[in-house]
Design a protein around this motif. Structure first.
Motif, PDB file in Angstrom:
ATOM      1  N   ALA A  23       0.826  -1.205   0.000  1.00 39.26           N
ATOM      2  CA  ALA A  23       0.000   0.000   0.000  1.00 39.26           C
ATOM      3  C   ALA A  23       0.858   1.251   0.000  1.00 39.26           C
ATOM      4  O   ALA A  23       0.568   2.223  -0.698  1.00 39.26           O
ATOM      5  N   GLY A  24       1.918   1.260   0.793  1.00 43.53           N
ATOM      6  CA  GLY A  24       2.757   2.438   0.900  1.00 43.53           C
ATOM      7  C   GLY A  24       3.518   2.762  -0.372  1.00 43.53           C
ATOM      8  O   GLY A  24       3.922   3.895  -0.583  1.00 43.53           O
ATOM      9  N   ALA A  25       3.721   1.768  -1.227  1.00 41.92           N
ATOM     10  CA  ALA A  25       4.484   1.974  -2.452  1.00 41.92           C
ATOM     11  C   ALA A  25       3.649   2.595  -3.564  1.00 41.92           C
ATOM     12  O   ALA A  25       4.196   3.043  -4.567  1.00 41.92           O
ATOM     13  N   GLN A  26       2.319   2.629  -3.392  1.00 44.72           N
ATOM     14  CA  GLN A  26       1.433   3.112  -4.440  1.00 44.72           C
ATOM     15  C   GLN A  26       1.094   4.590  -4.249  1.00 44.72           C
ATOM     16  O   GLN A  26       1.057   5.090  -3.133  1.00 44.72           O
ATOM     17  N   GLU A 105      -1.495  13.591  11.119  1.00 42.52           N
ATOM     18  CA  GLU A 105      -1.168  13.970   9.749  1.00 42.52           C
ATOM     19  C   GLU A 105       0.261  13.616   9.356  1.00 42.52           C
ATOM     20  O   GLU A 105       0.478  12.969   8.331  1.00 42.52           O
ATOM     21  N   THR A 106       1.233  14.069  10.130  1.00 42.49           N
ATOM     22  CA  THR A 106       2.633  13.841   9.811  1.00 42.49           C
ATOM     23  C   THR A 106       3.404  13.675  11.106  1.00 42.49           C
ATOM     24  O   THR A 106       3.147  14.389  12.078  1.00 42.49           O
ATOM     25  N   THR A 107       4.362  12.767  11.150  1.00 42.06           N
ATOM     26  CA  THR A 107       5.134  12.546  12.369  1.00 42.06           C
ATOM     27  C   THR A 107       6.199  13.638  12.530  1.00 42.06           C
ATOM     28  O   THR A 107       6.565  14.300  11.550  1.00 42.06           O
ATOM     29  N   PRO A 108       6.727  13.841  13.726  1.00 47.04           N
ATOM     30  CA  PRO A 108       7.733  14.887  13.930  1.00 47.04           C
ATOM     31  C   PRO A 108       9.003  14.709  13.106  1.00 47.04           C
ATOM     32  O   PRO A 108       9.729  15.675  12.873  1.00 47.04           O
ATOM     33  N   ASP A 109       9.284  13.472  12.665  1.00 46.34           N
ATOM     34  CA  ASP A 109      10.462  13.261  11.822  1.00 46.34           C
ATOM     35  C   ASP A 109      10.101  13.162  10.345  1.00 46.34           C
ATOM     36  O   ASP A 109      10.898  12.702   9.530  1.00 46.34           O
ATOM     37  N   GLY A 110       8.890  13.608   9.998  1.00 50.65           N
ATOM     38  CA  GLY A 110       8.539  13.787   8.592  1.00 50.65           C
ATOM     39  C   GLY A 110       7.921  12.599   7.886  1.00 50.65           C
ATOM     40  O   GLY A 110       7.703  12.650   6.667  1.00 50.65           O
ATOM     41  N   ARG A 111       7.618  11.515   8.595  1.00 49.52           N
ATOM     42  CA  ARG A 111       6.972  10.361   7.949  1.00 49.52           C
ATOM     43  C   ARG A 111       5.465  10.588   7.822  1.00 49.52           C
ATOM     44  O   ARG A 111       4.891  11.430   8.494  1.00 49.52           O
ATOM     45  N   GLU A 112       4.835   9.805   6.951  1.00 50.67           N
ATOM     46  CA  GLU A 112       3.382   9.873   6.832  1.00 50.67           C
ATOM     47  C   GLU A 112       2.729   9.441   8.139  1.00 50.67           C
ATOM     48  O   GLU A 112       3.170   8.497   8.798  1.00 50.67           O
ATOM     49  N   GLY A 113       1.669  10.129   8.506  1.00 45.91           N
ATOM     50  CA  GLY A 113       0.957   9.802   9.731  1.00 45.91           C
ATOM     51  C   GLY A 113      -0.138   8.771   9.505  1.00 45.91           C
ATOM     52  O   GLY A 113      -0.298   8.228   8.408  1.00 45.91           O
ATOM     53  N   TRP A 114      -0.905   8.516  10.554  1.00 43.06           N
ATOM     54  CA  TRP A 114      -1.982   7.521  10.461  1.00 43.06           C
ATOM     55  C   TRP A 114      -3.080   7.935   9.488  1.00 43.06           C
ATOM     56  O   TRP A 114      -3.752   7.077   8.930  1.00 43.06           O
ATOM     57  N   GLN A 115      -3.267   9.213   9.251  1.00 39.98           N
ATOM     58  CA  GLN A 115      -4.233   9.624   8.241  1.00 39.98           C
ATOM     59  C   GLN A 115      -3.859   9.033   6.891  1.00 39.98           C
ATOM     60  O   GLN A 115      -4.702   8.461   6.191  1.00 39.98           O
ATOM     61  N   HIS A 116      -2.578   9.137   6.524  1.00 39.86           N
ATOM     62  CA  HIS A 116      -2.116   8.554   5.268  1.00 39.86           C
ATOM     63  C   HIS A 116      -2.261   7.035   5.291  1.00 39.86           C
ATOM     64  O   HIS A 116      -2.686   6.422   4.299  1.00 39.86           O
ATOM     65  N   PHE A 118      -4.304   5.012   6.806  1.00 35.59           N
ATOM     66  CA  PHE A 118      -5.650   4.479   6.616  1.00 35.59           C
ATOM     67  C   PHE A 118      -6.265   4.925   5.290  1.00 35.59           C
ATOM     68  O   PHE A 118      -7.051   4.173   4.688  1.00 35.59           O
ATOM     69  N   LEU A 119      -5.894   6.098   4.796  1.00 33.46           N
ATOM     70  CA  LEU A 119      -6.328   6.477   3.455  1.00 33.46           C
ATOM     71  C   LEU A 119      -5.801   5.493   2.420  1.00 33.46           C
ATOM     72  O   LEU A 119      -6.513   5.099   1.487  1.00 33.46           O
ATOM     73  N   ARG A 120      -4.545   5.096   2.573  1.00 32.74           N
ATOM     74  CA  ARG A 120      -3.945   4.171   1.619  1.00 32.74           C
ATOM     75  C   ARG A 120      -4.639   2.807   1.640  1.00 32.74           C
ATOM     76  O   ARG A 120      -4.532   2.051   0.664  1.00 32.74           O
ATOM     77  N   ARG A 121      -5.319   2.485   2.693  1.00 31.82           N
ATOM     78  CA  ARG A 121      -6.030   1.214   2.785  1.00 31.82           C
ATOM     79  C   ARG A 121      -7.512   1.360   2.491  1.00 31.82           C
ATOM     80  O   ARG A 121      -8.300   0.432   2.697  1.00 31.82           O
ATOM     81  N   GLY A 122      -7.892   2.538   2.016  1.00 28.25           N
ATOM     82  CA  GLY A 122      -9.253   2.706   1.528  1.00 28.25           C
ATOM     83  C   GLY A 122     -10.273   3.190   2.544  1.00 28.25           C
ATOM     84  O   GLY A 122     -11.470   3.022   2.333  1.00 28.25           O
ATOM     85  N   TRP A 123      -9.810   3.828   3.619  1.00 26.80           N
ATOM     86  CA  TRP A 123     -10.735   4.376   4.605  1.00 26.80           C
ATOM     87  C   TRP A 123     -10.989   5.856   4.306  1.00 26.80           C
ATOM     88  O   TRP A 123     -10.049   6.618   4.123  1.00 26.80           O
ATOM     89  N   ALA A 124     -12.245   6.274   4.284  1.00 25.44           N
ATOM     90  CA  ALA A 124     -12.567   7.699   4.288  1.00 25.44           C
ATOM     91  C   ALA A 124     -12.265   8.228   5.676  1.00 25.44           C
ATOM     92  O   ALA A 124     -12.787   7.724   6.668  1.00 25.44           O
ATOM     93  N   THR A 125     -11.393   9.227   5.789  1.00 23.24           N
ATOM     94  CA  THR A 125     -10.928   9.690   7.100  1.00 23.24           C
ATOM     95  C   THR A 125     -11.482  11.069   7.430  1.00 23.24           C
ATOM     96  O   THR A 125     -11.643  11.926   6.550  1.00 23.24           O
TER      97      THR A 125
END
Length: 343
Positions: A23-26, A105-116, A118-125
């Protein structure tokens, strides 16, 4: 912890880990997104003197009469709908005290957060700033809201199970194996997110969350810390608006006398590392487990996941910001899928 829940966590690590990489690669495909404000009430203020000031350099003097009617208790919500949608219900992300929806939204070290995630897995957030936080705005104090509290920089370091006790911020020392991003600029990035909280807004917060769920419809609610206590209490008032409840280190509980109202809300209770050795967090989790027992006794379902017991170690209170945050999110995803909430 029930054996079925333990097997679920093991399965999450083995199966969802593969799914996460794919999922993360797409590219992330968003069908639509937007925002709105919800809830609120009108309050009248009287007896205040007129304010005179110059609002900008080179501007004209301005007179504002602060007496009048104010909108307070409103809440900001941002929604994103991916394509395709695979979650069978919207997924709410509710933050904790002194924080805003940026938590997810985004982690303090710049990675995608949980919003990303679950969005990548098809959840409306739906990511919200709770009442009197961030884009929800605040209210006049002390005329409408009373006392507010601000956190000094040292406080989360020592209280959120990042540092190894009193004085650890000054020393720069952390708990062994700690997963929170602790390089100086990373931690300061987290502190830039921290906002004040008021101590007398609970009723407005609960009313706004109910208004949000009434507008969006029955949802899966993922709630952290103070937000977890609110989520339990909102679910007790309106269990019909919950498809499932995921509580990430809730800092409080619902009302024990009303535990039976949660019997039809499947719940996941989750805490990270270092809890037992912490005099404050050990009490908080013990109270949460006692409340969960009351829900089970009333016929409800609460799965209790202790992350280090399952081999997921080093998590601070800010689980969704820790370096292994995706690994924890995979456990949540697997739990939701096992309950038929993801297709």
């Amino acid at each position: 912890m029930p054996s079925s829940c333990a097997r679920l966590v093991v399965a999450a690590l083995a199966v969802c880990g593969l799914m996460a990489g794919a999922a993360g690669a797409q590219p992330l495909s968003i069908e639509r997104f937007g925002s709105f404000h919800i809830g609120g009430r009108l309050v009248e203020v009287t007896g205040k003197p007129v304010i005179e000031y110059t609002p900008t350099v080179g501007g004209a003097p301005l007179r504002i009469d602060p007496n009048g009617t104010y909108m307070v208790g409103q809440m900001y919500a941002q929604f994103m709908v991916p394509a395709p949608v695979r979650g069978t219900a919207p997924l709410m992300l509710w933050h904790g005290a002194y924080l805003t929806g940026v938590t997810y939204e985004t982690t303090p070290d710049g990675r995608e957060g949980w919003q990303h995630f679950f969005l990548r897995r098809g959840w409306a957030t739906y990511v919200t700033d709770a009442v009197e936080r961030g884009r929800s705005g605040a209210a006049m104090s002390p005329e409408i809201y009373g006392r507010s509290i601000h956190l000094p920089t040292v406080n989360p370091w020592e209280r959120f199970r990042i540092g190894d006790g009193a004085g650890s911020f000054a020393r720069g020392s952390v708990l062994q194996g700690n997963q929170f991003p602790t390089e100086r600029e990373q931690y300061l990035s987290f502190m830039r997110q921290v906002v004040a909280r008021y101590l007398d807004t609970d009723a407005d917060v609960i009313a706004a969350y109910i208004a949000l769920l009434e507008r969006v419809g029955p949802s899966v609610v993922v709630a952290h810390s103070q937000g977890g206590a609110f989520a339990w209490q909102v679910a007790q008032r309106r269990p019909d608006l919950f498809r499932a409840l995921v509580l990430v280190e809730p800092a409080g509980t619902g009302i024990a006398a009303d535990a039976a109202r949660l019997k039809d809300v499947p719940t996941l209770l989750m805490y990270g590392d270092y809890v037992d050795a912490d005099p404050r967090w050990s009490v908080i989790r013990r109270n949460a487990r006692r409340f969960a027992d009351a829900v089970r006794a009333a016929g409800g379902s609460v799965d209790d996941v202790d992350l280090p017991t399952q081999g997921i170690r080093g998590n601070s209170h800010m689980v969704m910001m820790d370096r292994n945050s995706d690994q924890v999110a995979e456990v949540v995803q697997a739990w939701l899928a096992a309950r038929g909430l993801w297709r």
